[in-house]
Design a protein around this motif. Structure first.
Motif, PDB file in Angstrom:
ATOM      1  N   SER A  41      -9.024 -10.411  -6.216  1.00 58.51           N
ATOM      2  CA  SER A  41      -9.208 -11.119  -4.948  1.00 58.51           C
ATOM      3  C   SER A  41      -7.874 -11.141  -4.210  1.00 58.51           C
ATOM      4  CB  SER A  41      -9.688 -12.545  -5.196  1.00 58.51           C
ATOM      5  OG  SER A  41      -8.641 -13.324  -5.752  1.00 58.51           O
ATOM      6  N   MET A  42      -7.935 -11.338  -2.894  1.00 63.98           N
ATOM      7  CA  MET A  42      -6.711 -11.391  -2.090  1.00 63.98           C
ATOM      8  C   MET A  42      -5.805 -12.507  -2.590  1.00 63.98           C
ATOM      9  SD  MET A  42      -8.037 -10.761   1.760  1.00 63.98           S
ATOM     10  CE  MET A  42      -9.690 -10.145   1.859  1.00 63.98           C
ATOM     11  N   ARG A  43      -6.418 -13.642  -2.908  1.00 60.77           N
ATOM     12  CA  ARG A  43      -5.628 -14.785  -3.390  1.00 60.77           C
ATOM     13  C   ARG A  43      -4.981 -14.488  -4.740  1.00 60.77           C
ATOM     14  NH1 ARG A  43      -9.697 -18.228  -0.816  1.00 60.77           N
ATOM     15  NH2 ARG A  43      -8.584 -19.378   0.795  1.00 60.77           N
ATOM     16  N   GLN A  44      -5.755 -13.885  -5.636  1.00 59.66           N
ATOM     17  CA  GLN A  44      -5.220 -13.587  -6.969  1.00 59.66           C
ATOM     18  C   GLN A  44      -4.084 -12.575  -6.887  1.00 59.66           C
ATOM     19  OE1 GLN A  44      -6.049 -15.165  -9.957  1.00 59.66           O
ATOM     20  NE2 GLN A  44      -4.167 -14.121 -10.524  1.00 59.66           N
ATOM     21  N   LEU A  45      -4.272 -11.540  -6.076  1.00 62.44           N
ATOM     22  CA  LEU A  45      -3.230 -10.528  -5.928  1.00 62.44           C
ATOM     23  C   LEU A  45      -1.968 -11.145  -5.326  1.00 62.44           C
ATOM     24  CD1 LEU A  45      -2.430  -7.579  -6.288  1.00 62.44           C
ATOM     25  CD2 LEU A  45      -3.365  -7.119  -4.017  1.00 62.44           C
ATOM     26  N   ALA A  46      -2.139 -11.995  -4.310  1.00 64.35           N
ATOM     27  CA  ALA A  46      -0.993 -12.671  -3.694  1.00 64.35           C
ATOM     28  C   ALA A  46      -0.265 -13.522  -4.733  1.00 64.35           C
ATOM     29  CB  ALA A  46      -1.448 -13.530  -2.525  1.00 64.35           C
ATOM     30  N   LYS A  47      -1.013 -14.223  -5.544  1.00 64.06           N
ATOM     31  CA  LYS A  47      -0.420 -15.072  -6.584  1.00 64.06           C
ATOM     32  C   LYS A  47       0.332 -14.222  -7.611  1.00 64.06           C
ATOM     33  CE  LYS A  47      -1.669 -18.433 -10.107  1.00 64.06           C
ATOM     34  NZ  LYS A  47      -2.759 -19.043 -10.859  1.00 64.06           N
ATOM     35  N   ASP A  48      -0.302 -13.126  -8.053  1.00 65.62           N
ATOM     36  CA  ASP A  48       0.325 -12.247  -9.056  1.00 65.62           C
ATOM     37  C   ASP A  48       1.619 -11.621  -8.540  1.00 65.62           C
ATOM     38  OD1 ASP A  48      -1.824 -12.805 -10.702  1.00 65.62           O
ATOM     39  OD2 ASP A  48      -2.810 -10.857 -10.388  1.00 65.62           O
ATOM     40  N   LEU A  49       1.638 -11.279  -7.244  1.00 65.34           N
ATOM     41  CA  LEU A  49       2.804 -10.613  -6.665  1.00 65.34           C
ATOM     42  C   LEU A  49       3.814 -11.577  -6.042  1.00 65.34           C
ATOM     43  CD1 LEU A  49       1.004  -7.595  -4.919  1.00 65.34           C
ATOM     44  CD2 LEU A  49       2.207  -7.591  -7.112  1.00 65.34           C
ATOM     45  N   HIS A  50       3.446 -12.874  -6.021  1.00 67.58           N
ATOM     46  CA  HIS A  50       4.307 -13.909  -5.438  1.00 67.58           C
ATOM     47  C   HIS A  50       4.581 -13.637  -3.960  1.00 67.58           C
ATOM     48  CE1 HIS A  50       4.886 -15.340  -9.510  1.00 67.58           C
ATOM     49  NE2 HIS A  50       5.290 -14.133  -9.859  1.00 67.58           N
ATOM     50  N   ILE A  51       3.490 -13.344  -3.246  1.00 68.77           N
ATOM     51  CA  ILE A  51       3.589 -13.078  -1.809  1.00 68.77           C
ATOM     52  C   ILE A  51       2.511 -13.880  -1.081  1.00 68.77           C
ATOM     53  CG2 ILE A  51       4.596 -10.771  -2.061  1.00 68.77           C
ATOM     54  CD1 ILE A  51       1.768  -9.639  -1.552  1.00 68.77           C
ATOM     55  N   SER A  52       2.519 -13.801   0.229  1.00 70.66           N
ATOM     56  CA  SER A  52       1.547 -14.511   1.054  1.00 70.66           C
ATOM     57  C   SER A  52       0.170 -13.846   0.994  1.00 70.66           C
ATOM     58  CB  SER A  52       2.044 -14.514   2.507  1.00 70.66           C
ATOM     59  OG  SER A  52       1.027 -14.920   3.375  1.00 70.66           O
ATOM     60  N   VAL A  53      -0.862 -14.667   1.062  1.00 70.69           N
ATOM     61  CA  VAL A  53      -2.231 -14.158   1.127  1.00 70.69           C
ATOM     62  C   VAL A  53      -2.423 -13.341   2.398  1.00 70.69           C
ATOM     63  CG1 VAL A  53      -4.679 -14.810   1.282  1.00 70.69           C
ATOM     64  CG2 VAL A  53      -3.157 -16.054  -0.248  1.00 70.69           C
ATOM     65  N   ILE A  54      -1.709 -13.685   3.451  1.00 66.40           N
ATOM     66  CA  ILE A  54      -1.794 -12.941   4.716  1.00 66.40           C
ATOM     67  C   ILE A  54      -1.402 -11.477   4.483  1.00 66.40           C
ATOM     68  CG2 ILE A  54      -0.803 -12.723   7.030  1.00 66.40           C
ATOM     69  CD1 ILE A  54      -0.510 -15.835   6.970  1.00 66.40           C
ATOM     70  N   THR A  55      -0.412 -11.259   3.638  1.00 63.72           N
ATOM     71  CA  THR A  55       0.053  -9.903   3.347  1.00 63.72           C
ATOM     72  C   THR A  55      -1.015  -9.110   2.596  1.00 63.72           C
ATOM     73  OG1 THR A  55       2.323 -10.715   3.261  1.00 63.72           O
ATOM     74  CG2 THR A  55       1.907  -8.563   2.275  1.00 63.72           C
ATOM     75  N   THR A  56      -1.614  -9.716   1.576  1.00 63.33           N
ATOM     76  CA  THR A  56      -2.649  -9.008   0.819  1.00 63.33           C
ATOM     77  C   THR A  56      -3.886  -8.787   1.695  1.00 63.33           C
ATOM     78  OG1 THR A  56      -3.445 -11.077  -0.153  1.00 63.33           O
ATOM     79  CG2 THR A  56      -1.883  -9.788  -1.447  1.00 63.33           C
ATOM     80  N   LYS A  57      -4.176  -9.747   2.552  1.00 64.06           N
ATOM     81  CA  LYS A  57      -5.324  -9.618   3.468  1.00 64.06           C
ATOM     82  C   LYS A  57      -5.121  -8.413   4.380  1.00 64.06           C
ATOM     83  CE  LYS A  57      -8.044 -12.454   6.702  1.00 64.06           C
ATOM     84  NZ  LYS A  57      -8.219 -11.610   7.838  1.00 64.06           N
ATOM     85  N   ARG A  58      -3.914  -8.254   4.902  1.00 62.85           N
ATOM     86  CA  ARG A  58      -3.640  -7.119   5.789  1.00 62.85           C
ATOM     87  C   ARG A  58      -3.777  -5.793   5.044  1.00 62.85           C
ATOM     88  NH1 ARG A  58       1.274  -5.812   9.899  1.00 62.85           N
ATOM     89  NH2 ARG A  58       0.322  -3.943  10.745  1.00 62.85           N
TER      90      ARG A  58
END
Length: 123
Positions: free
Chosen positions: A38-55
């Motif tokens: 999920s976008m949230r999980q990937l953002a959490k794993d990479l320590h980045i913003s959900v906005i970045t994974t969403k894009r």
């Protein structure tokens, strides 16, 4: 799926994510229909913003590499590898045309250009 981000890269983080997922799909590491984090999980794993994974996911979806189902997640889309190969070949031809033009401008011979290409290709 493992994504490695380079903070020192000039490439934006969303593009790094996008390119690594795209490479995994094209190489067959990610199969058609495979679920992505999920976008949230990937953002959490990479320590980045959900906005970045969403894009990154939105760009991959626009390019036809993934599809999303509301409430279920994002999945690898079926790929027509021949169409993708043709697009890549066209991009390579365009880039090589620019290289040839630059080579001629500085008087680089075809043999010298081929040697340079061989060296770079083998690295």
């Amino acid at each position: 799926m493992q994504i490695i981000l380079a903070n020192s890269s000039k490439e934006p983080i969303y593009e790094q994510i996008m390119n690594q997922i795209k490479s995994s799909i094209l190489s067959g590491d990610l199969k058609d229909g495979a679920a992505l984090p999920s976008m949230r999980q990937l953002a959490k794993d990479l320590h980045i913003s959900v906005i970045t994974t969403k894009r990154a996911y939105e760009e991959l979806e626009k390019a036809g590499f993934i599809y999303s189902i509301v409430g279920k997640g994002s999945f690898v889309a079926e790929q027509n590898l021949e169409v993708i190969r043709e697009r890549k070949l066209t991009a390579i031809e365009d880039q090589l045309s620019a290289v040839i033009l630059n080579s001629k401008e500085i008087g680089l011979s075809l043999d010298e250009l081929q040697q340079l290409l061989k060296i770079l290709y083998e690295e």
